[in-house]
Design a protein around this motif. Structure first.
Motif, PDB file in Angstrom:
ATOM      1  N   LEU A  40      44.450  51.832  29.156  1.00  0.00           N
ATOM      2  CA  LEU A  40      45.890  52.350  28.810  1.00  0.00           C
ATOM      3  C   LEU A  40      46.122  53.418  29.912  1.00  0.00           C
ATOM      4  CD1 LEU A  40      46.321  52.442  25.034  1.00  0.00           C
ATOM      5  CD2 LEU A  40      47.515  51.193  26.619  1.00  0.00           C
ATOM      6  N   ASP A  41      45.210  54.236  30.125  1.00  0.00           N
ATOM      7  CA  ASP A  41      45.554  55.293  31.154  1.00  0.00           C
ATOM      8  C   ASP A  41      45.637  54.899  32.506  1.00  0.00           C
ATOM      9  OD1 ASP A  41      45.200  57.834  32.609  1.00  0.00           O
ATOM     10  OD2 ASP A  41      43.303  58.213  31.860  1.00  0.00           O
ATOM     11  N   ASP A  42      46.822  55.445  33.135  1.00  0.00           N
ATOM     12  CA  ASP A  42      47.133  54.719  34.435  1.00  0.00           C
ATOM     13  C   ASP A  42      46.225  55.456  35.668  1.00  0.00           C
ATOM     14  OD1 ASP A  42      49.426  53.279  34.031  1.00  0.00           O
ATOM     15  OD2 ASP A  42      50.708  54.887  34.385  1.00  0.00           O
ATOM     16  N   LYS A  43      45.390  56.439  35.166  1.00  0.00           N
ATOM     17  CA  LYS A  43      44.529  56.838  35.962  1.00  0.00           C
ATOM     18  C   LYS A  43      43.067  56.193  35.899  1.00  0.00           C
ATOM     19  CE  LYS A  43      45.865  61.639  35.501  1.00  0.00           C
ATOM     20  NZ  LYS A  43      46.206  62.499  34.507  1.00  0.00           N
ATOM     21  N   ALA A  44      43.129  54.986  35.261  1.00  0.00           N
ATOM     22  CA  ALA A  44      41.954  54.141  35.196  1.00  0.00           C
ATOM     23  C   ALA A  44      41.678  53.350  36.620  1.00  0.00           C
ATOM     24  CB  ALA A  44      42.252  52.762  34.058  1.00  0.00           C
ATOM     25  N   LYS A  45      40.437  53.194  36.789  1.00  0.00           N
ATOM     26  CA  LYS A  45      40.447  52.504  38.135  1.00  0.00           C
ATOM     27  C   LYS A  45      39.950  50.934  37.847  1.00  0.00           C
ATOM     28  CE  LYS A  45      38.802  56.652  40.261  1.00  0.00           C
ATOM     29  NZ  LYS A  45      37.894  57.410  41.050  1.00  0.00           N
ATOM     30  N   GLY A  46      39.202  50.556  36.985  1.00  0.00           N
ATOM     31  CA  GLY A  46      39.051  49.365  36.706  1.00  0.00           C
ATOM     32  C   GLY A  46      39.419  48.282  35.855  1.00  0.00           C
ATOM     33  N   ILE A  47      39.329  47.171  36.108  1.00  0.00           N
ATOM     34  CA  ILE A  47      39.849  45.875  35.413  1.00  0.00           C
ATOM     35  C   ILE A  47      39.226  44.816  35.098  1.00  0.00           C
ATOM     36  CG2 ILE A  47      40.947  44.957  37.552  1.00  0.00           C
ATOM     37  CD1 ILE A  47      43.655  44.436  35.838  1.00  0.00           C
ATOM     38  N   ASP A  61      27.548  39.720  42.412  1.00  0.00           N
ATOM     39  CA  ASP A  61      26.670  40.104  43.323  1.00  0.00           C
ATOM     40  C   ASP A  61      26.979  41.079  44.285  1.00  0.00           C
ATOM     41  OD1 ASP A  61      24.587  38.477  42.486  1.00  0.00           O
ATOM     42  OD2 ASP A  61      24.927  36.952  43.962  1.00  0.00           O
ATOM     43  N   ARG A  62      28.368  41.559  44.339  1.00  0.00           N
ATOM     44  CA  ARG A  62      28.920  42.425  45.066  1.00  0.00           C
ATOM     45  C   ARG A  62      29.074  43.843  44.541  1.00  0.00           C
ATOM     46  NH1 ARG A  62      34.549  39.423  46.781  1.00  0.00           N
ATOM     47  NH2 ARG A  62      34.978  41.454  47.370  1.00  0.00           N
ATOM     48  N   PRO A  63      28.648  44.863  45.115  1.00  0.00           N
ATOM     49  CA  PRO A  63      28.731  46.006  44.561  1.00  0.00           C
ATOM     50  C   PRO A  63      30.234  46.501  43.923  1.00  0.00           C
ATOM     51  CG  PRO A  63      28.132  46.454  46.837  1.00  0.00           C
ATOM     52  CD  PRO A  63      28.461  44.720  46.634  1.00  0.00           C
ATOM     53  N   GLY A  64      30.119  47.286  42.829  1.00  0.00           N
ATOM     54  CA  GLY A  64      31.424  47.328  42.135  1.00  0.00           C
ATOM     55  C   GLY A  64      31.890  46.450  41.371  1.00  0.00           C
ATOM     56  N   ILE A  65      31.283  45.333  41.152  1.00  0.00           N
ATOM     57  CA  ILE A  65      31.616  44.242  40.246  1.00  0.00           C
ATOM     58  C   ILE A  65      30.461  43.785  39.548  1.00  0.00           C
ATOM     59  CG2 ILE A  65      32.860  42.023  39.798  1.00  0.00           C
ATOM     60  CD1 ILE A  65      34.027  42.410  43.141  1.00  0.00           C
ATOM     61  N   ILE A  66      30.789  43.938  38.135  1.00  0.00           N
ATOM     62  CA  ILE A  66      29.898  43.539  37.113  1.00  0.00           C
ATOM     63  C   ILE A  66      30.432  42.609  36.357  1.00  0.00           C
ATOM     64  CG2 ILE A  66      28.757  45.827  37.213  1.00  0.00           C
ATOM     65  CD1 ILE A  66      30.080  46.722  34.676  1.00  0.00           C
ATOM     66  N   PRO A  67      29.479  41.794  35.483  1.00  0.00           N
ATOM     67  CA  PRO A  67      29.665  40.890  34.453  1.00  0.00           C
ATOM     68  C   PRO A  67      30.552  41.655  33.207  1.00  0.00           C
ATOM     69  CG  PRO A  67      27.444  40.508  34.769  1.00  0.00           C
ATOM     70  CD  PRO A  67      27.858  41.828  35.796  1.00  0.00           C
ATOM     71  N   ALA A  68      31.710  41.302  32.942  1.00  0.00           N
ATOM     72  CA  ALA A  68      32.525  41.958  32.180  1.00  0.00           C
ATOM     73  C   ALA A  68      31.835  42.165  30.555  1.00  0.00           C
ATOM     74  CB  ALA A  68      33.701  41.547  31.842  1.00  0.00           C
ATOM     75  N   PRO A  69      31.675  43.395  30.122  1.00  0.00           N
ATOM     76  CA  PRO A  69      30.998  43.505  29.010  1.00  0.00           C
ATOM     77  C   PRO A  69      31.985  42.619  27.679  1.00  0.00           C
ATOM     78  CG  PRO A  69      31.505  45.685  29.684  1.00  0.00           C
ATOM     79  CD  PRO A  69      31.994  44.544  30.553  1.00  0.00           C
ATOM     80  N   TYR A  70      30.952  41.973  26.912  1.00  0.00           N
ATOM     81  CA  TYR A  70      31.451  41.136  25.633  1.00  0.00           C
ATOM     82  C   TYR A  70      32.040  39.712  26.328  1.00  0.00           C
ATOM     83  CZ  TYR A  70      30.778  45.558  23.600  1.00  0.00           C
ATOM     84  OH  TYR A  70      30.455  46.821  23.200  1.00  0.00           O
ATOM     85  N   ALA A  72      31.334  38.317  29.729  1.00  0.00           N
ATOM     86  CA  ALA A  72      30.571  37.508  30.670  1.00  0.00           C
ATOM     87  C   ALA A  72      30.328  36.066  30.475  1.00  0.00           C
ATOM     88  CB  ALA A  72      29.262  38.387  31.050  1.00  0.00           C
ATOM     89  N   ARG A  73      30.043  35.943  29.041  1.00  0.00           N
ATOM     90  CA  ARG A  73      29.533  34.596  28.944  1.00  0.00           C
ATOM     91  C   ARG A  73      30.827  33.257  28.916  1.00  0.00           C
ATOM     92  NH1 ARG A  73      32.180  33.932  24.122  1.00  0.00           N
ATOM     93  NH2 ARG A  73      32.398  35.582  22.681  1.00  0.00           N
ATOM     94  N   VAL A  74      31.988  33.885  29.241  1.00  0.00           N
ATOM     95  CA  VAL A  74      32.916  32.944  29.490  1.00  0.00           C
ATOM     96  C   VAL A  74      33.666  33.503  30.691  1.00  0.00           C
ATOM     97  CG1 VAL A  74      33.748  32.404  26.978  1.00  0.00           C
ATOM     98  CG2 VAL A  74      34.780  34.607  28.187  1.00  0.00           C
ATOM     99  N   LYS A  75      32.833  34.016  31.592  1.00  0.00           N
ATOM    100  CA  LYS A  75      33.082  34.432  33.135  1.00  0.00           C
ATOM    101  C   LYS A  75      34.166  35.105  33.419  1.00  0.00           C
ATOM    102  CE  LYS A  75      29.800  31.131  34.031  1.00  0.00           C
ATOM    103  NZ  LYS A  75      28.831  31.339  33.253  1.00  0.00           N
ATOM    104  N   TRP A  76      34.055  36.187  32.714  1.00  0.00           N
ATOM    105  CA  TRP A  76      34.881  37.255  33.134  1.00  0.00           C
ATOM    106  C   TRP A  76      33.971  38.241  33.828  1.00  0.00           C
ATOM    107  CZ3 TRP A  76      39.636  39.402  30.735  1.00  0.00           C
ATOM    108  CH2 TRP A  76      40.554  38.576  30.221  1.00  0.00           C
ATOM    109  N   VAL A  77      34.639  39.007  34.728  1.00  0.00           N
ATOM    110  CA  VAL A  77      34.187  40.049  35.684  1.00  0.00           C
ATOM    111  C   VAL A  77      34.970  41.314  35.352  1.00  0.00           C
ATOM    112  CG1 VAL A  77      33.345  38.490  37.323  1.00  0.00           C
ATOM    113  CG2 VAL A  77      35.414  39.644  37.793  1.00  0.00           C
ATOM    114  N   HIS A  78      34.215  42.541  35.581  1.00  0.00           N
ATOM    115  CA  HIS A  78      34.843  43.851  35.485  1.00  0.00           C
ATOM    116  C   HIS A  78      34.806  44.451  36.793  1.00  0.00           C
ATOM    117  CE1 HIS A  78      36.370  47.666  34.196  1.00  0.00           C
ATOM    118  NE2 HIS A  78      35.233  48.371  34.613  1.00  0.00           N
ATOM    119  N   VAL A  79      35.807  44.776  37.568  1.00  0.00           N
ATOM    120  CA  VAL A  79      36.026  45.336  38.605  1.00  0.00           C
ATOM    121  C   VAL A  79      36.041  46.973  38.451  1.00  0.00           C
ATOM    122  CG1 VAL A  79      37.142  45.679  41.142  1.00  0.00           C
ATOM    123  CG2 VAL A  79      37.070  43.472  39.839  1.00  0.00           C
ATOM    124  N   GLU A  80      34.785  47.759  38.838  1.00  0.00           N
ATOM    125  CA  GLU A  80      34.686  49.164  38.534  1.00  0.00           C
ATOM    126  C   GLU A  80      35.966  49.940  39.078  1.00  0.00           C
ATOM    127  OE1 GLU A  80      30.213  49.481  37.015  1.00  0.00           O
ATOM    128  OE2 GLU A  80      30.536  49.133  39.410  1.00  0.00           O
TER     129      GLU A  80
END
Length: 115
Positions: A40-47, A61-70, A72-80
């Motif tokens: 919710l916070d506009d100071k957030a950096k990730g999505i 495989d790229r730095p700063g991008i990880i499988p999204a918690p909970y 990832a099994r449906v192919k979501w990523v989290h960009v930090e």
């Protein structure tokens, strides 16, 4: 692209809605199905968002991008931090996430959303 710009982009998609889930997350949906999640916070950096199956491993495989918690099994990523992506790539990935989720909606619901 910063998080405010990402949120603004998500709001432009036809039929996009937003609500708060899990107490602190802003969720963007179409047809009641999520296509992007951030804080919710506009100071957030990730999505987090859905990606094509064949891009999931490439992106995580790229730095700063990880499988999204909970999710990832449906192919979501989290960009930090969205700054790890160019503005163009961030826009393309968020747009594609919307398209993937929209494409799974019933044809009737798709027509209603498109007007």
């Amino acid at each position: 692209m910063n998080i405010k710009q990402a949120k603004a982009l998500c709001r432009t998609f036809p039929g996009a809605t937003e609500d708060t889930k899990w107490g602190a997350d802003l969720v963007f949906s179409v047809g009641a199905k999520m296509f992007a999640v951030t804080e919710l916070d506009d100071k957030a950096k990730g999505i987090s968002f859905k990606v094509d199956d064949d891009r999931f491993l490439e992106l995580t495989d790229r730095p700063g991008i990880i499988p999204a918690p909970y999710l990832a099994r449906v192919k979501w990523v989290h960009v930090e931090d969205l700054k790890t992506l160019s503005d163009i790539e961030a826009k393309e990935l968020l747009t594609r996430s919307y398209e993937l989720v929209f494409g799974k909606l019933t044809k009737k619901l798709q027509r209603e959303i498109q007007g």
